[in-house]
Motif scaffolding. Structure first.
Motif, PDB file in Angstrom:
ATOM      1  N   GLY A 317      30.514  57.331  34.961  1.00 27.70           N
ATOM      2  CA  GLY A 317      30.262  58.765  34.977  1.00 27.70           C
ATOM      3  C   GLY A 317      31.502  59.514  34.580  1.00 27.70           C
ATOM      4  N   SER A 318      32.565  59.408  35.391  1.00 25.12           N
ATOM      5  CA  SER A 318      33.793  60.125  35.074  1.00 25.12           C
ATOM      6  C   SER A 318      34.516  59.458  33.902  1.00 25.12           C
ATOM      7  CB  SER A 318      34.702  60.187  36.289  1.00 25.12           C
ATOM      8  OG  SER A 318      34.937  58.890  36.787  1.00 25.12           O
ATOM      9  N   ASP A 319      34.506  58.133  33.891  1.00 22.38           N
ATOM     10  CA  ASP A 319      35.050  57.425  32.727  1.00 22.38           C
ATOM     11  C   ASP A 319      34.318  56.090  32.582  1.00 22.38           C
ATOM     12  OD1 ASP A 319      38.102  57.639  34.575  1.00 22.38           O
ATOM     13  OD2 ASP A 319      36.371  56.363  35.012  1.00 22.38           O
ATOM     14  N   THR A 320      34.677  55.355  31.569  1.00 24.27           N
ATOM     15  CA  THR A 320      33.946  54.124  31.284  1.00 24.27           C
ATOM     16  C   THR A 320      34.919  52.954  31.260  1.00 24.27           C
ATOM     17  OG1 THR A 320      32.360  55.346  29.967  1.00 24.27           O
ATOM     18  CG2 THR A 320      32.456  52.980  29.594  1.00 24.27           C
ATOM     19  N   PHE A 321      34.543  51.893  31.969  1.00 22.96           N
ATOM     20  CA  PHE A 321      35.356  50.680  31.916  1.00 22.96           C
ATOM     21  C   PHE A 321      34.808  49.785  30.814  1.00 22.96           C
ATOM     22  CE2 PHE A 321      36.106  52.076  36.288  1.00 22.96           C
ATOM     23  CZ  PHE A 321      37.493  52.111  36.268  1.00 22.96           C
ATOM     24  N   VAL A 322      35.680  49.404  29.896  1.00 23.48           N
ATOM     25  CA  VAL A 322      35.277  48.577  28.769  1.00 23.48           C
ATOM     26  C   VAL A 322      36.020  47.252  28.863  1.00 23.48           C
ATOM     27  CG1 VAL A 322      35.184  48.395  26.267  1.00 23.48           C
ATOM     28  CG2 VAL A 322      34.985  50.641  27.367  1.00 23.48           C
ATOM     29  N   THR A 323      35.280  46.155  28.802  1.00 24.78           N
ATOM     30  CA  THR A 323      35.929  44.851  28.802  1.00 24.78           C
ATOM     31  C   THR A 323      36.058  44.377  27.358  1.00 24.78           C
ATOM     32  OG1 THR A 323      34.886  44.382  30.893  1.00 24.78           O
ATOM     33  CG2 THR A 323      35.879  42.525  29.756  1.00 24.78           C
ATOM     34  N   GLY A 324      37.303  44.130  26.945  1.00 24.71           N
ATOM     35  CA  GLY A 324      37.563  43.651  25.599  1.00 24.71           C
ATOM     36  C   GLY A 324      37.929  42.176  25.615  1.00 24.71           C
ATOM     37  N   LYS A 325      37.689  41.504  24.510  1.00 28.29           N
ATOM     38  CA  LYS A 325      38.000  40.080  24.461  1.00 28.29           C
ATOM     39  C   LYS A 325      38.654  39.764  23.126  1.00 28.29           C
ATOM     40  CE  LYS A 325      35.976  35.627  25.534  1.00 28.29           C
ATOM     41  NZ  LYS A 325      34.769  34.909  25.885  1.00 28.29           N
ATOM     42  N   LEU A 326      39.750  39.025  23.214  1.00 36.87           N
ATOM     43  CA  LEU A 326      40.447  38.647  21.993  1.00 36.87           C
ATOM     44  C   LEU A 326      40.975  37.229  22.167  1.00 36.87           C
ATOM     45  CD1 LEU A 326      41.350  39.852  19.231  1.00 36.87           C
ATOM     46  CD2 LEU A 326      43.531  40.378  20.320  1.00 36.87           C
ATOM     47  N   ASP A 327      40.629  36.370  21.277  1.00 36.39           N
ATOM     48  CA  ASP A 327      41.114  34.977  21.308  1.00 36.39           C
ATOM     49  C   ASP A 327      40.906  34.332  22.677  1.00 36.39           C
ATOM     50  OD1 ASP A 327      41.900  35.003  18.651  1.00 36.39           O
ATOM     51  OD2 ASP A 327      43.815  35.942  19.176  1.00 36.39           O
ATOM     52  N   GLY A 328      39.762  34.549  23.258  1.00 38.00           N
ATOM     53  CA  GLY A 328      39.425  33.859  24.502  1.00 38.00           C
ATOM     54  C   GLY A 328      39.940  34.533  25.761  1.00 38.00           C
ATOM     55  N   THR A 335      38.349  54.000  29.482  1.00 41.46           N
ATOM     56  CA  THR A 335      38.286  54.977  28.401  1.00 41.46           C
ATOM     57  C   THR A 335      37.576  56.231  28.881  1.00 41.46           C
ATOM     58  OG1 THR A 335      36.139  54.256  27.586  1.00 41.46           O
ATOM     59  CG2 THR A 335      38.068  53.066  26.767  1.00 41.46           C
ATOM     60  N   ARG A 336      37.657  57.272  28.050  1.00 42.91           N
ATOM     61  CA  ARG A 336      36.892  58.480  28.371  1.00 42.91           C
ATOM     62  C   ARG A 336      35.403  58.156  28.294  1.00 42.91           C
ATOM     63  NH1 ARG A 336      39.057  62.347  23.946  1.00 42.91           N
ATOM     64  NH2 ARG A 336      38.974  60.362  22.867  1.00 42.91           N
ATOM     65  N   SER A 337      34.618  58.877  29.062  1.00 44.19           N
ATOM     66  CA  SER A 337      33.201  58.514  29.137  1.00 44.19           C
ATOM     67  C   SER A 337      32.458  58.854  27.848  1.00 44.19           C
ATOM     68  CB  SER A 337      32.545  59.214  30.321  1.00 44.19           C
ATOM     69  OG  SER A 337      32.713  60.607  30.191  1.00 44.19           O
ATOM     70  N   ASP A 338      33.000  59.798  27.050  1.00 42.42           N
ATOM     71  CA  ASP A 338      32.243  60.194  25.854  1.00 42.42           C
ATOM     72  C   ASP A 338      32.690  59.450  24.601  1.00 42.42           C
ATOM     73  OD1 ASP A 338      34.651  61.390  26.018  1.00 42.42           O
ATOM     74  OD2 ASP A 338      33.947  63.445  25.675  1.00 42.42           O
ATOM     75  N   VAL A 339      33.565  58.458  24.763  1.00 45.63           N
ATOM     76  CA  VAL A 339      33.989  57.684  23.592  1.00 45.63           C
ATOM     77  C   VAL A 339      32.871  56.735  23.182  1.00 45.63           C
ATOM     78  CG1 VAL A 339      35.532  55.829  22.873  1.00 45.63           C
ATOM     79  CG2 VAL A 339      36.454  57.867  23.978  1.00 45.63           C
ATOM     80  N   GLN A 340      32.633  56.628  21.874  1.00 49.74           N
ATOM     81  CA  GLN A 340      31.582  55.739  21.383  1.00 49.74           C
ATOM     82  C   GLN A 340      32.075  54.293  21.386  1.00 49.74           C
ATOM     83  OE1 GLN A 340      28.338  56.476  20.506  1.00 49.74           O
ATOM     84  NE2 GLN A 340      28.902  58.372  21.576  1.00 49.74           N
ATOM     85  N   VAL A 341      31.566  53.527  22.312  1.00 49.32           N
ATOM     86  CA  VAL A 341      31.910  52.106  22.370  1.00 49.32           C
ATOM     87  C   VAL A 341      30.608  51.342  22.298  1.00 49.32           C
ATOM     88  CG1 VAL A 341      33.119  50.320  23.643  1.00 49.32           C
ATOM     89  CG2 VAL A 341      33.770  52.702  23.948  1.00 49.32           C
ATOM     90  N   ARG A 342      30.532  50.377  21.375  1.00 51.89           N
ATOM     91  CA  ARG A 342      29.292  49.615  21.283  1.00 51.89           C
ATOM     92  C   ARG A 342      29.548  48.155  21.567  1.00 51.89           C
ATOM     93  NH1 ARG A 342      28.368  52.499  16.972  1.00 51.89           N
ATOM     94  NH2 ARG A 342      27.087  54.338  17.330  1.00 51.89           N
ATOM     95  N   LEU A 343      28.631  47.613  22.341  1.00 52.06           N
ATOM     96  CA  LEU A 343      28.720  46.210  22.733  1.00 52.06           C
ATOM     97  C   LEU A 343      28.726  45.332  21.476  1.00 52.06           C
ATOM     98  CD1 LEU A 343      28.784  45.018  25.558  1.00 52.06           C
ATOM     99  CD2 LEU A 343      26.354  44.516  25.338  1.00 52.06           C
ATOM    100  N   GLY A 344      29.638  44.351  21.447  1.00 53.00           N
ATOM    101  CA  GLY A 344      29.648  43.384  20.350  1.00 53.00           C
ATOM    102  C   GLY A 344      30.446  43.839  19.144  1.00 53.00           C
ATOM    103  N   GLU A 345      30.849  45.105  19.131  1.00 52.49           N
ATOM    104  CA  GLU A 345      31.646  45.566  17.983  1.00 52.49           C
ATOM    105  C   GLU A 345      33.128  45.526  18.321  1.00 52.49           C
ATOM    106  OE1 GLU A 345      30.360  49.361  16.671  1.00 52.49           O
ATOM    107  OE2 GLU A 345      28.371  48.635  16.043  1.00 52.49           O
ATOM    108  N   LYS A 346      33.930  45.645  17.272  1.00 53.77           N
ATOM    109  CA  LYS A 346      35.377  45.711  17.508  1.00 53.77           C
ATOM    110  C   LYS A 346      35.748  47.152  17.865  1.00 53.77           C
ATOM    111  CE  LYS A 346      37.964  41.979  15.417  1.00 53.77           C
ATOM    112  NZ  LYS A 346      37.788  41.222  16.631  1.00 53.77           N
ATOM    113  N   PHE A 347      36.705  47.277  18.787  1.00 51.35           N
ATOM    114  CA  PHE A 347      37.129  48.607  19.193  1.00 51.35           C
ATOM    115  C   PHE A 347      38.656  48.631  19.208  1.00 51.35           C
ATOM    116  CE2 PHE A 347      38.290  51.803  22.381  1.00 51.35           C
ATOM    117  CZ  PHE A 347      37.552  52.900  21.927  1.00 51.35           C
TER     118      PHE A 347
END
Lengths: 368, 293
Positions: A317-328, A335-347
């Motif tokens: 709601g207030s912000d968004t937790f994004v889990t990123g993965k790189l090389d295992g 991040t801010r809650s209104d940032v466009q983050v899509r599952l499976g894409e690079k960010f």
């Protein structure tokens, strides 16, 4: 001078050493929180201060007086228990007045004291009820009243909020904080909840397996954890621990991350020593230091931008937790809650290294 | 389909319930039959009893047998009725029940809240008292009472029953206090209450249900005891059960079944009374805990 001193307390039960030499000081009016996972000895230490479980060795001093051999009732302390421990056969009024009655305080004086405390805690309308007729929050308040009425030198709280539901817990937590600010009481508080520790304490002691891991203000504990255990235990979501290797190039040092020479970040400014080339390190980054580009602190001196796969998105709601993965290896970003983050894409994640900490993976302690 | 199934199973459940109630009623009647025979026999005249129909209601009910049993019947050689022995039993059972219950509560308190090294062994040994047959302790107990100068006295009998009851009362209270939160005792300690103050003010007032259970158990056992009564108290000091036996086995002239039956009802009344009065508190105590939670 410290008001409460705990000097080299050890406690053995059978062959198990529960407390392995604890040293803590607390000034008058301080709010000390003992925090740690279950079995770390925090409740044992509290019981030792209360006199309910005498330590095997060491001293407990309140206001210059060694109280080791005093009976719990003579230590001038009051305790709030996890289960509240209200006497089921007595009314709220009798519960609060019981300690005064045991001390031979006149009836009129007792009643005045109970009334005063009931007013402070807003439980005047409950005085004639029995504990079984109260809700959890009301019981908790009566338990505090029982402690307050004594006006003791030190208050002891043993996980007082763990039996309340989430919403009530936040409310009562704020009440305890206000109580401390208004009365300037000296408090020792045990919890396994790191948020309670952060919000309430003037001083936090992190315990693990009967040993003090770190003593400090909430800010110190949060920003400069002494070792990997403290870093991981305090803060939610937990601090990201990224494996890296020291890279030296022309006087400047950096850390390569994710086992990938191509991904490098500058050495955090907190590291003041020159580390040997190729040394394994762990880079500790709080989730709020990994963000989207728009949220980067404009005053940050050392930043890095690293693109990684998005494997989970948790909006709060207030912000968004994004889990990123790189090389295992994966990490959590905030991040801010209104940032466009899509599952499976690079960010493109922005790393703020000003607040990063570096640990030695072998000893677990912080390098810088 | 499921609706049909439910109707069938509901019907089956009702049949099963009727069957259960019928079985319960039959068993209750069988169980109550001796009481019925006792009561109507005590109200009949001797002639009517000799008439032979045990189950028939009395033609002209009379409480003459009751009056005789209470005040005139011959027990052994003295013909003063059972009233003196009834009071003997009361004088024995009241102190014995109260003392053994109180000591059991104190034992339970110490064994759960003031644990000392070897507390398990002590409790185990006390439990052992529950399994020793009465007969095995008769001679040592007689010797002990003799040494203490308490032979043939109500005081001696009270002591025997207290000692013998301690194992049970301790067991009851220990198990009850085992579930009693330690934190309450700790809180009371910090509040400044001592050993006995914690017991009187905190534990005992919360022990209603177990006190009632213990009192019912102890009262029934001690009141109904015959062996200790006949062994350790003789003659005028005998308890009710012994007197009843003597009354029934006294053979002077005709056998007065109606008087015997009336005396037996007198002997059974106090336990019945305790069950009816205390049993209600017992249920109330249990319910209070269950509902308030």
């Amino acid at each position: 001078m410290s008001f409460l001193e705990i000097k080299n307390i050890r406690k053995k039960i059978g062959n198990v050493e529960i407390l392995k030499g604890i040293n803590i000081d607390l000034e008058k009016g301080g709010f000390l929180v003992l925090v740690g996972p279950s079995g770390c000895g925090k409740s044992t230490l509290l019981n030792a201060i209360a006199g309910l479980l005498p330590p095997s060795s060491g001293d407990i001093v309140i206001d210059g007086q060694v109280i080791n051999d005093l009976h719990p009732s003579q230590r001038d302390i009051a305790m709030v228990f996890q289960s509240y421990a209200l006497y089921p056969n007595m009314t709220v009024e009798q519960n609060i007045a019981f300690a005064l009655e045991m001390r031979g305080v006149e009836k009129a004086q007792r009643e005045a004291a109970v009334k005063q405390v009931a007013k402070t805690l807003q439980i005047e309308h409950l005085l004639k009820r029995r504990p079984s007729q109260l809700s959890g929050g009301q019981r908790q308040r009566v338990a505090m009243g029982r402690a307050l009425v004594r006006q003791p030198r030190v208050f002891l709280f043993d996980e007082p909020l763990s039996n309340l539901d989430a919403k009530l817990r936040v409310e009562v937590r704020a009440e305890i904080k206000a109580l401390h600010q208004n009365t300037n009481a000296t408090i020792v508080y045990v919890t396994h909840d790191q948020i309670e520790a952060m919000t309430l304490a003037t001083k936090i002691v992190v315990l693990k397996e009967g040993m003090v891991q770190q003593v400090g203000t909430p800010a110190e504990i949060y920003n400069h954890p002494a070792n990997l255990f403290v870093a991981d235990f305090m803060g939610s979501p937990a601090m990201n621990m990224l494996k890296g290797k020291v890279v030296s190039a022309g006087g400047a040092q950096s850390i390569s991350l994710f086992g990938n020479e191509g991904v490098q970040v500058t050495m955090p400014p907190s590291v003041t020593t020159i580390l040997p080339e190729g040394k394994d390190v762990i880079l500790g980054l709080r989730p709020e230091t990994i963000t989207d580009a728009g949220l980067v602190d404009p005053d940050a001196r050392a930043t890095a931008q690293i693109a990684a796969d998005v494997i989970m998105v948790e909006p709060t709601g207030s912000d968004t937790f994004v889990t990123g993965k790189l090389d295992g290896a994966s990490f959590t970003a905030r991040t801010r809650s209104d940032v466009q983050v899509r599952l499976g894409e690079k960010f493109p994640f922005s790393f703020n290294l000003d607040k990063a900490v570096v640990f030695d993976p072998e000893s677990g302690s912080r390098i810088g | 389909m499921s609706a049909a199934n439910e109707t069938v199973s509901a019907g089956q459940a009702r049949v099963a319930r009727y069957f259960i109630y019928a079985a319960l009623i039959v068993l209750a009647l069988v169980y109550l039959l001796p009481l019925y025979v006792m009561l109507i026999t005590s109200l009949k005249s001797l002639d009517e009893i000799r008439g032979g129909d045990m189950l028939a209601l009395p033609g002209s009910p009379s409480i003459a047998a009751w009056v005789k049993a209470w005040g005139e019947a011959c027990i052994g050689v003295s013909c003063v009725g059972i009233k003196g022995y009834f009071w003997n039993s009361i004088k024995m059972v009241v102190p014995a029940v109260l003392i053994s219950t109180l000591l059991g509560a104190l034992n339970g308190y110490v064994l759960t809240k003031w644990r000392f090294p070897g507390h398990k062994l002590v409790f185990g040994m006390m439990l052992f008292a529950c399994f020793i047959p009465f007969q095995a302790v008769l001679i040592p107990m007689a010797r002990l009472l003799g040494l203490l100068g308490l032979s043939n006295s109500t005081t001696g009998l009270v002591m025997v029953h207290v000692i013998y009851g301690l194992g049970f009362t301790t067991l009851f209270f220990r198990n009850y206090y085992e579930a009693f939160p330690d934190e309450l005792v700790k809180a009371a300690m910090i509040d400044g209450a001592g050993f006995f103050r914690i017991f009187w003010r905190i534990l005992l007032p919360s022990s209603g249900p177990i006190i009632v259970v213990t009192i019912i158990y102890q009262f029934t056992n001690i009141w109904n005891d015959f062996l200790f009564g006949i062994s350790f108290a003789g003659g005028e000091g005998s308890p009710m059960t012994v007197a009843l036996n003597n009354l029934v086995s006294s053979s002077t002239g005709v056998k007065e079944y109606n008087v015997d039956m009336a005396a037996a009802v007198f002997a059974a009344l106090p336990t019945l009374f305790v069950y009816i009065v205390a049993g209600r508190y017992f249920v109330r105590g249990l319910m209070a805990g269950a509902v308030k939670g």
